[in-house]
Design a protein around this motif. Structure first.
Motif, PDB file in Angstrom:
ATOM      1  N   ASP A 242       0.829  -1.137   0.037  1.00  7.72           N
ATOM      2  CA  ASP A 242       0.059   0.001   0.017  1.00  7.72           C
ATOM      3  C   ASP A 242       0.936   1.116  -0.111  1.00  7.72           C
ATOM      4  N   PRO A 243       0.492   2.354  -0.956  1.00  7.01           N
ATOM      5  CA  PRO A 243       1.368   3.579  -0.958  1.00  7.01           C
ATOM      6  C   PRO A 243       1.537   4.097   0.562  1.00  7.01           C
ATOM      7  N   ARG A 244       0.593   3.983   1.597  1.00 11.31           N
ATOM      8  CA  ARG A 244       0.649   4.273   2.792  1.00 11.31           C
ATOM      9  C   ARG A 244       1.337   3.620   3.892  1.00 11.31           C
ATOM     10  N   ALA A 245       1.656   2.407   3.550  1.00 12.71           N
ATOM     11  CA  ALA A 245       2.366   1.455   4.356  1.00 12.71           C
ATOM     12  C   ALA A 245       3.770   1.953   4.693  1.00 12.71           C
ATOM     13  N   THR A 246       3.849   1.728   6.004  1.00 17.25           N
ATOM     14  CA  THR A 246       5.074   1.963   6.743  1.00 17.25           C
ATOM     15  C   THR A 246       5.996   0.891   6.985  1.00 17.25           C
ATOM     16  N   THR A 247       7.295   0.881   7.358  1.00 25.12           N
ATOM     17  CA  THR A 247       8.248  -0.241   7.910  1.00 25.12           C
ATOM     18  C   THR A 247       7.522  -1.012   8.782  1.00 25.12           C
ATOM     19  N   ALA A 248       6.729  -0.560   9.766  1.00 26.71           N
ATOM     20  CA  ALA A 248       6.296  -1.354  10.758  1.00 26.71           C
ATOM     21  C   ALA A 248       5.283  -2.017  10.422  1.00 26.71           C
ATOM     22  N   THR A 249       4.292  -1.508   9.402  1.00 30.29           N
ATOM     23  CA  THR A 249       3.316  -2.334   8.834  1.00 30.29           C
ATOM     24  C   THR A 249       3.762  -3.485   7.884  1.00 30.29           C
ATOM     25  N   VAL A 250       4.879  -3.475   7.116  1.00 34.08           N
ATOM     26  CA  VAL A 250       5.383  -4.515   6.516  1.00 34.08           C
ATOM     27  C   VAL A 250       6.061  -5.550   7.432  1.00 34.08           C
ATOM     28  N   LEU A 251       6.760  -5.110   8.450  1.00 29.51           N
ATOM     29  CA  LEU A 251       7.175  -5.921   9.142  1.00 29.51           C
ATOM     30  C   LEU A 251       6.267  -6.916   9.863  1.00 29.51           C
ATOM     31  N   ALA A 252       5.041  -6.276  10.220  1.00 31.51           N
ATOM     32  CA  ALA A 252       3.824  -6.780  10.701  1.00 31.51           C
ATOM     33  C   ALA A 252       3.380  -7.963   9.845  1.00 31.51           C
ATOM     34  N   ALA A 253       3.227  -7.665   8.474  1.00 35.61           N
ATOM     35  CA  ALA A 253       2.914  -8.750   7.374  1.00 35.61           C
ATOM     36  C   ALA A 253       4.012  -9.739   7.491  1.00 35.61           C
ATOM     37  N   VAL A 254       5.033  -9.606   7.468  1.00 31.76           N
ATOM     38  CA  VAL A 254       6.186 -10.347   7.552  1.00 31.76           C
ATOM     39  C   VAL A 254       6.012 -11.410   8.725  1.00 31.76           C
ATOM     40  N   GLU A 255       5.504 -10.867  10.034  1.00 31.02           N
ATOM     41  CA  GLU A 255       5.415 -11.861  11.060  1.00 31.02           C
ATOM     42  C   GLU A 255       4.192 -12.577  10.823  1.00 31.02           C
ATOM     43  N   ASP A 256       3.070 -12.036  10.088  1.00 34.40           N
ATOM     44  CA  ASP A 256       1.937 -12.907   9.856  1.00 34.40           C
ATOM     45  C   ASP A 256       2.193 -14.059   8.817  1.00 34.40           C
ATOM     46  N   ALA A 257       2.951 -13.594   7.675  1.00 29.21           N
ATOM     47  CA  ALA A 257       3.291 -14.704   6.640  1.00 29.21           C
ATOM     48  C   ALA A 257       3.972 -15.932   7.519  1.00 29.21           C
TER      49      ALA A 257
ATOM     50  N   GLY B 167      19.416  -0.370   8.535  1.00 32.26           N
ATOM     51  CA  GLY B 167      18.809   0.422   9.454  1.00 32.26           C
ATOM     52  C   GLY B 167      19.667   0.783  10.664  1.00 32.26           C
ATOM     53  N   TYR B 168      20.853   0.397  10.735  1.00 32.35           N
ATOM     54  CA  TYR B 168      21.875   0.988  11.725  1.00 32.35           C
ATOM     55  C   TYR B 168      22.210   2.419  10.878  1.00 32.35           C
ATOM     56  N   ALA B 169      22.645   2.286   9.679  1.00 31.30           N
ATOM     57  CA  ALA B 169      23.012   3.669   8.880  1.00 31.30           C
ATOM     58  C   ALA B 169      21.803   4.489   8.939  1.00 31.30           C
ATOM     59  N   HIS B 170      20.692   4.130   8.723  1.00 35.86           N
ATOM     60  CA  HIS B 170      19.551   4.925   8.469  1.00 35.86           C
ATOM     61  C   HIS B 170      19.259   5.822   9.828  1.00 35.86           C
TER      62      HIS B 170
ATOM     63  N   LEU C 176      12.741  -3.560   3.537  1.00 35.43           N
ATOM     64  CA  LEU C 176      13.987  -2.841   3.437  1.00 35.43           C
ATOM     65  C   LEU C 176      14.010  -1.576   2.524  1.00 35.43           C
ATOM     66  N   LYS C 177      13.262  -1.479   1.268  1.00 31.40           N
ATOM     67  CA  LYS C 177      13.021  -0.622   0.564  1.00 31.40           C
ATOM     68  C   LYS C 177      11.932   0.692   1.454  1.00 31.40           C
ATOM     69  N   VAL C 178      11.069   0.127   2.084  1.00 30.75           N
ATOM     70  CA  VAL C 178      10.274   0.979   2.830  1.00 30.75           C
ATOM     71  C   VAL C 178      11.176   2.001   3.718  1.00 30.75           C
ATOM     72  N   LEU C 179      12.031   1.288   4.490  1.00 26.26           N
ATOM     73  CA  LEU C 179      12.652   1.826   5.508  1.00 26.26           C
ATOM     74  C   LEU C 179      13.559   2.879   4.988  1.00 26.26           C
ATOM     75  N   SER C 180      14.196   2.450   3.812  1.00 30.47           N
ATOM     76  CA  SER C 180      15.149   3.387   2.971  1.00 30.47           C
ATOM     77  C   SER C 180      14.438   4.904   2.780  1.00 30.47           C
ATOM     78  N   GLY C 181      13.280   4.640   2.482  1.00 34.69           N
ATOM     79  CA  GLY C 181      12.532   5.966   1.608  1.00 34.69           C
ATOM     80  C   GLY C 181      11.829   6.612   2.863  1.00 34.69           C
ATOM     81  N   GLU C 182      11.845   6.279   4.186  1.00 32.08           N
ATOM     82  CA  GLU C 182      11.209   6.712   5.370  1.00 32.08           C
ATOM     83  C   GLU C 182      12.296   8.089   5.796  1.00 32.08           C
ATOM     84  N   ARG C 183      11.450   9.090   6.232  1.00 29.57           N
ATOM     85  CA  ARG C 183      12.240  10.376   6.740  1.00 29.57           C
ATOM     86  C   ARG C 183      11.648  10.907   8.041  1.00 29.57           C
ATOM     87  N   SER C 184      10.802  10.067   8.715  1.00 35.35           N
ATOM     88  CA  SER C 184      10.303  10.267   9.903  1.00 35.35           C
ATOM     89  C   SER C 184      10.731   9.021  10.865  1.00 35.35           C
ATOM     90  N   VAL C 185      10.739   9.167  12.112  1.00 32.54           N
ATOM     91  CA  VAL C 185      10.751   8.085  13.001  1.00 32.54           C
ATOM     92  C   VAL C 185       9.572   7.822  13.804  1.00 32.54           C
TER      93      VAL C 185
END
Length: 942
Positions: free
Chosen positions: A610-625, A687-690, A643-652
Motif C-alpha cells: 500500500d502506498p501509505r504502508a510504513t516499515t512497521a506495517t510491512v514487518l507486521a505482514a512478514v510476521e503474519d506470513a 537500519g543502523y546507518a539509517h 528494506l525498501k520502505v525503510l530506506s525511503g522513510e524520513r520520519s521516526v
C-alpha cells in the motif's frame, strides 16, 4: 378483465376529481392537473399490452395478488425488476433458507473512485415478497423464462451520486423505534440496497400529513393500515389500479431533485429497452408476458414506456472494467429494516400477515422445490385457470375510493392470546408483570384502536399498549417491551445460505473443520476443544482457525486457550466459533480467492505494498506470513520490501514498532534457522546507518517524542554487534551522538544515557550532572522531564537502572515539600503516559536496592552514599610488591643492612636466572613503607 388492447375509460373518475379540485381549490389550478394526471397515468398503465404488475417491497398484499395472478394467467415470460447480472444466482435459492440476499461484490474499483471500494450491491428476498413468488413460479414451471431487466450492478454505481443511496435520509423512521441487535442489523453492512417496489413518499410534507391524519407513528404502520388491509382481499384489477394510483401520486409529488429523478427515469428507460430487445429476439407475444416492477416505476411517463415506445432515444452505456463477483449472503428482517429505513419489526409483522393471509384466502403460494427442507412437490403443472370475462365498467378506482373502510370484527381470542404471551415473555425478561397487566394490555389495545378509528387493534396498537402497561419506568433486562412484541410477532428471522450455494473457499473451510464434529453452519457459538498432543491430525484445523481469526471479524473465531507466536505452538487450544453468525463475512472471503492461504497472501501483499504502508506495517505482514503461511517465500519477499520502505522513510514515527518487531523476528530466526535470511541482515545493516543519519535531527525535532528517539537508540545499541559484524562502522554512531544537541530536558537525559553507553561520559559525571540539576533552582522544576528521559533510557541502556533509582531517590530526599509536591503529579502522569512499559524495570531495581522491611530503613545507607571499596586495591598491592622487589634487586647492600637491623637473618634465594631477596615478605607486610622508601630513592616507577 379487459383485453390488453381494449381502451379503459375513467371518465366518471375524471369528473369527480375535477369537482373535488374546484371545491377545494376554488377553481382549476395545479391541484386539478395533479389529480387528472394521476388518472392519465393509471389509464396509460392499464392499457399497456404487456401486462404490468405493480408491487411494493415485502408487501403481503402484493405477494398474495402475485400468487393469484400467476396461477390465473400462467405467463410464459416474467420480466422482473432486478439487476440483470444477478440472474444466474437465482437458481441457488433452492439451497437456502430465506431471507437471503443476492449480492454483487467487487473488491477493487476499476472505473470508479478508489475510496468507493469495496463495491457491494445486495437485493434481499423474503418469502412474503412478490418477487419471490415470481422467481419460484418461473424456475419451477417448465417452459417459463425469467428475465431480469433492471440496470446491472455496475450501472448502479455508474449512476450513483454518493449522497443519495437507496434509502433517502428524509425517509428514515422515527429515532425512538426499538433498535435491532447490531449483529443482525449489520448483515448487509455498507452495501447498496436494491429493492423491488420502493414505494414511499419523497415529499416530506406529504408523509407528515398522512401520518398525522392517519393517527399513526410511522410510515410502515400507515401502509399496513390503509393499503395492506384494504388490498388484501381485493380482485386483480382493483389491486393494479390502486397501486398505479399510489405510485403516480408519490411520483408527481416528489421533489424536483434532478439527480434522483434522472436516475429513476433512466432505470425505466433501461428496463423497457431490455424488454423490447427480448421481445424482438424471442418473438414472444406481449400478452404472454408479465412485467413485475415497483409501483413507483409502473406509472412511468418516459418516452420509452411500453412495447410501442420510442426505441432510439436511450443508449445503454457500457460497463466499466470492474470485475464483479456474485453470491448469496444471509439476510434478516432486521437487516432489511435497517437498510431500507423501515420501522423496527415491520418486516416480521409483514411475514406474520403473509401467513395469516394465506390461511384466510386459501391461496397456494409458490415455493422453490426442495428449499429450506421442504418436501419436493409431486404435483404436475397446473393448467391455467379460465380468466373471467371483464365487466363493462373497468373503472375499479371509483368504487374503491368511495367504499367506506371495512371494519374488521374484533378477534378477541387472538388479542387475548397476544396479551397472555407478552406477559409471559416479559416475566422471563425480568419484568414484574402479572395477570392484571395482561388484562390491561387487552383493554388498552381496544382503547387505542378506538381512538385511532379502528375497530380491530393492529399489531402496532397492541405494541403501544404493551409498552404503556408493562414497561412502566425502567427496562430490567437487555430487551425492552417493544422488542419483545417484535419477537412474539414472529421475531427477526435470519436466513442461511446452503452448503451447495457457498463459494469454494467457504465450502473448503467447512470441509477442513469437519474433524471438529461441530455444526458450524448453524448460528450461535460453538466451543471447540483441540488436544493437539493426543490428536496431531487436528493441527490442520488449528491452522485454519488461526487464519480465520486473522481474516474474519472479531467474534467469528475467538481463542479461549492457546496462542500462536513466533517460535511457539500450543499443545492444547480452545475456541469459540460463530461461523454461522458471520456467514456473510465468510462468503465474501470467497470473492477474494479459492483458499484461505491465497486470500491471506493477497491481503498481506496489499497491506505491505500500500502506498501509505510504513516499515512497521510491512514487518507486521512478514510476521503474519511466518505465523500463518509457513515457509519463507512470502516472508522473504515482504522482508525485502520492508528494506525498501525503510530506506525511503524520513520520519521516526514508527521506530518503537520497528524495534519490537525486528527483535522478535531476529529471535525467531536465530532459534529456528541455521543462518539469518539475507533480507534481515541487510535490514539491520541499512537500519543502523539509517537511524544514525536521522538521530541528530530526531533529537532536535519537536515532533519526535522521547519514546521514538529511545527506540532509535534501542535499535542502534541492541543491533550493534550484528551490524558491526556485517561491516558497519561504530564511528558513525559516535559522530551521530556527538552531533546531537537536544533542547528538550527528556531528550537531554536520553542523550546523556547514550553517551554513558558509548563511554564518552562516565557514570560519576552523570551523577554529578543530576546533582547539579537538583541544586539549580531554575532547573529543578523541569527535573520530572529529565527523569522521564532517564526512564526511557532504560530501553536502550538497561544498565542505568541503578542510576535512575538514585536520581529519583535524591529528588525525594533532598527537595523540600514546597518544591517536591507541585511537580510530583507531573512526574506521575509523565511516567504513566510515556514510560508505563519501562516502569516495572525501574520498580524491580528499586526493590533490589531498598530494604525489604520497614525496620531496616532507619539503619539503611543508600549504596551511592556508602564508602566505596577500591576494586583495584589488590592489583595495586601486587604492583607495589613487584616495584619493591625490583628496588631491592638494584641495591642488594642496602637491603642486607635493613634486613640485619630488622632482625631478618635469611639471605638471598636463587630462583632460576634471577634472584629474589627474602625480604619480599617484609615488603609485602609493609607496603606503605616500601612506597615511602621508593619515593625517597626516586624510584616511583620502574
Amino acid at each position: 378483465m379487459s383485453g390488453p388492447q381494449e381502451s379503459t375509460s375513467f371518465t366518471g373518475l375524471r369528473g369527480q376529481l375535477q369537482e373535488a379540485a374546484a371545491t377545494f381549490a376554488g377553481g382549476p389550478d395545479a391541484l386539478e392537473g395533479i389529480l387528472l394526471g394521476m388518472v392519465d397515468d393509471v389509464d396509460r398503465a392499464v392499457r399497456e399490452p404487456l401486462e404490468i404488475f405493480p408491487v411494493c417491497h415485502h408487501s403481503p398484499a402484493s405477494a398474495l395478488a402475485m400468487a393469484r395472478r400467476l396461477r390465473e394467467k400462467q405467463p410464459k415470460v416474467v420480466y422482473l425488476e432486478l439487476c440483470e447480472d444477478m440472474a444466474p444466482l437465482l437458481t441457488e435459492l433452492r439451497n437456502c433458507r430465506l431471507p437471503v440476499a443476492v449480492q454483487a461484490f467487487a473488491g477493487e474499483a476499476d472505473g470508479f473512485p478508489a475510496e468507493w471500494a469495496p463495491l457491494s450491491v445486495v437485493a434481499p428476498i423474503t418469502e412474503a415478497s412478490a418477487e419471490y413468488q415470481a422467481i419460484a413460479y418461473a424456475l419451477d414451471t417448465p417452459g417459463v423464462e425469467l428475465v431480469l431487466v433492471d440496470r446491472s450492478s455496475d450501472h448502479v454505481f455508474q449512476w450513483d451520486t454518493r449522497g443519495e443511496r437507496a434509502v433517502d435520509a428524509e425517509g428514515a423512521e422515527a429515532a425512538d423505534e426499538a433498535e435491532a441487535p447490531e449483529a443482525e442489523a449489520a448483515l448487509h453492512s455498507e452495501a447498496v440496497g436494491v429493492e423491488i417496489g420502493d414505494l414511499r413518499p419523497r415529499f416530506a410534507e406529504l408523509e407528515e400529513h398522512l401520518l398525522r391524519h392517519g393517527k399513526v407513528r410511522h410510515w410502515s404502520e400507515w401502509w399496513h393500515q390503509y393499503v395492506e388491509v384494504p388490498l388484501g382481499d381485493s380482485d386483480h384489477d382493483t389491486y393494479r389500479q390502486v397501486m398505479f394510483l399510489i405510485g403516480s401520486l408519490f411520483r408527481r409529488l416528489a421533489p424536483g431533485d434532478g439527480s434522483r429523478v434522472r436516475v429513476d427515469e433512466d432505470r425505466e428507460r433501461y428496463m423497457w429497452t431490455r424488454m423490447r430487445e427480448h421481445l424482438a429476439a424471442s418473438g414472444t407475444d406481449p400478452e404472454d408476458c408479465l412485467y413485475v416492477c415497483g409501483a413507483f416505476h409502473a406509472a412511468s411517463r418516459v418516452e420509452e414506456f411500453g412495447v410501442h415506445g420510442s426505441t432510439d432515444t436511450f443508449t445503454i452505456s457500457p460497463r466499466t472494467a470492474t470485475k464483479w463477483q456474485y453470491g448469496l449472503i444471509p439476510s434478516s428482517h432486521a437487516a432489511i429494516e435497517a437498510q431500507f429505513g423501515l420501522a423496527a419489526g415491520s418486516v416480521s409483522i409483514a411475514s406474520t400477515e403473509w401467513t395469516k393471509g394465506l390461511k384466510r384466502t386459501r391461496v397456494k403460494p409458490y415455493v422453490l422445490e426442495g428449499q429450506a427442507g421442504k418436501k419436493k412437490s409431486t404435483a404436475k403443472k397446473t393448467a391455467a385457470l379460465p380468466v373471467p370475462e371483464s365487466p363493462a365498467d373497468v373503472d375499479r378506482l371509483s368504487g374503491f375510493l368511495r367504499r367506506p373502510p371495512v371494519l374488521d370484527a374484533l378477534d378477541e381470542a387472538e388479542l387475548l392470546g397476544w396479551s397472555v404471551e407478552i406477559v409471559r415473555a416479559a416475566r422471563r425478561n425480568g419484568y414484574l408483570a402479572s395477570t392484571a397487566d395482561a388484562i390491561a394490555v387487552f383493554e388498552t389495545s381496544i382503547l387505542l384502536a378506538g381512538v385511532r378509528d379502528r375497530a380491530k387493534p393492529t399489531p402496532y396498537d397492541f405494541q403501544d399498549a404493551a409498552v404503556t402497561c408493562i414497561e412502566k419506568d425502567r427496562v430490567p433486562g437487555r430487551r425492552d417491551v417493544r422488542r419483545l412484541v417484535e419477537i412474539m410477532m414472529g421475531g427477526d428471522r435470519i436466513g442461511q445460505v446452503g452448503y451447495d450455494s457457498l463459494p469454494p473457499l467457504a465450502r473448503d473451510v467447512y470441509d477442513r473443520l469437519a474433524p471438529l464434529e461441530l455444526k458450524l453452519e448453524q448460528r450461535g457459538v460453538r466451543r471447540a476443544l483441540l488436544d493437539l498432543a493426543a490428536r496431531p491430525e487436528l493441527q490442520a484445523c488449528s491452522d485454519v482457525l488461526w487464519m480465520l481469526r486473522r481474516l474474519l471479524p472479531q467474534g467469528a473465531a475467538r481463542p479461549i486457550m492457546g496462542e500462536r507466536r513466533l517460535g511457539e505452538r500450543s499443545i492444547q487450544e480452545s475456541w469459540d466459533l460463530a461461523l454461522g453468525t458471520h456467514q456473510r463475512a465468510l462468503i465474501e472471503l470467497g470473492y477474494e480467492g479459492v483458499s484461505l492461504e491465497q486470500v491471506l497472501e493477497q491481503r498481506l501483499r496489499r497491506d505491505a505494498y500500500d502506498p501509505r504502508a510504513t516499515t512497521a506495517t510491512v514487518l507486521a505482514a512478514v510476521e503474519d506470513a511466518l505465523l500463518y503461511l509457513g515457509g519463507r517465500r512470502v516472508a522473504d519477499e515482504l522482508g525485502s520490501h520492508a528494506l525498501k520502505v525503510l530506506s525511503g522513510e524520513r520520519s521516526v514515527d514508527g521506530a518503537p514498532e520497528v524495534l519490537r518487531r525486528v527483535r522478535a523476528l531476529l529471535a525467531y530466526y536465530r532459534t529456528s534457522e541455521p543462518v539469518l535470511p539475507g533480507w534481515i541482515e541487510s535490514f539491520v545493516k541499512t537500519g543502523y546507518a539509517h537511524y544514525c543519519t536521522l538521530l541528530p535531527t530526531a533529537f532536535r525535532d519537536e515532533d519526535a517524542t522521547v519514546g521514538q528517539v529511545a527506540a532509535m537508540l534501542g535499535f542502534l545499541f541492541s543491533m550493534e554487534s550484528l551490524a558491526l559484524s556485517l561491516g558497519c562502522d561504530r564511528t558513525q554512531l559516535e559522530l551521530a551522538v556527538a552531533q546531537s544537541h537536544p533542547e528538550d530536558p527528556a531528550k537531554t537525559a536520553l542523550l546523556w544515557a547514550a553517551q554513558v553507553q558509548l563511554g564518552t561520559l562516565s557514570r560519576a559525571e552523570l551523577r554529578e550532572r543530576c546533582d547539579e540539576l537538583l541544586d539549580n533552582p531554575l532547573v529543578v522544576s523541569a527535573y520530572p522531564r529529565y527523569l522521564n528521559g532517564f526512564v526511557h533510557a532504560l530501553g536502550p541502556v538497561p544498565g542505568l537502572a541503578d542510576v535512575v533509582v538514585e536520581a529519583v531517590s535524591n529528588a525525594f530526599g533532598r527537595l523540600p515539600d514546597t518544591v517536591l509536591l507541585p511537580w510530583l503529579p507531573l512526574l506521575i502522569t509523565t511516567l504513566r503516559n510515556g514510560a508505563a512499559d519501562l516502569a516495572p524495570l525501574l520498580i524491580r531495581e528499586a526493590g533490589r536496592i531498598f530494604p525489604a522491611r520497614l525496620a531496616a530503613l532507619d539503619s539503611w545507607v543508600p549504596p551511592w552514599k556508602a564508602p566505596q571499596a577500591d576494586p583495584f586495591a589488590t592489583t595495586r598491592a601486587r604492583s607495589d610488591v613487584r616495584l619493591g622487589a625490583a628496588l631491592l634487586s638494584a641495591h642488594p647492600a642496602t637491603c642486607d643492612a635493613v634486613a640485619e637491623l630488622l632482625g631478618c637473618e635469611a639471605g638471598w634465594e636463587e630462583s632460576g636466572a634471577s634472584a629474589a631477596p627474602s625480604g619480599v615478605a617484609l615488603l609485602t607486610a609493609y607496603p606503605a613503607t616500601c612506597d615511602a622508601v621508593a619515593e625517597l630513592l626516586g624510584r616511583a616507577t620502574v
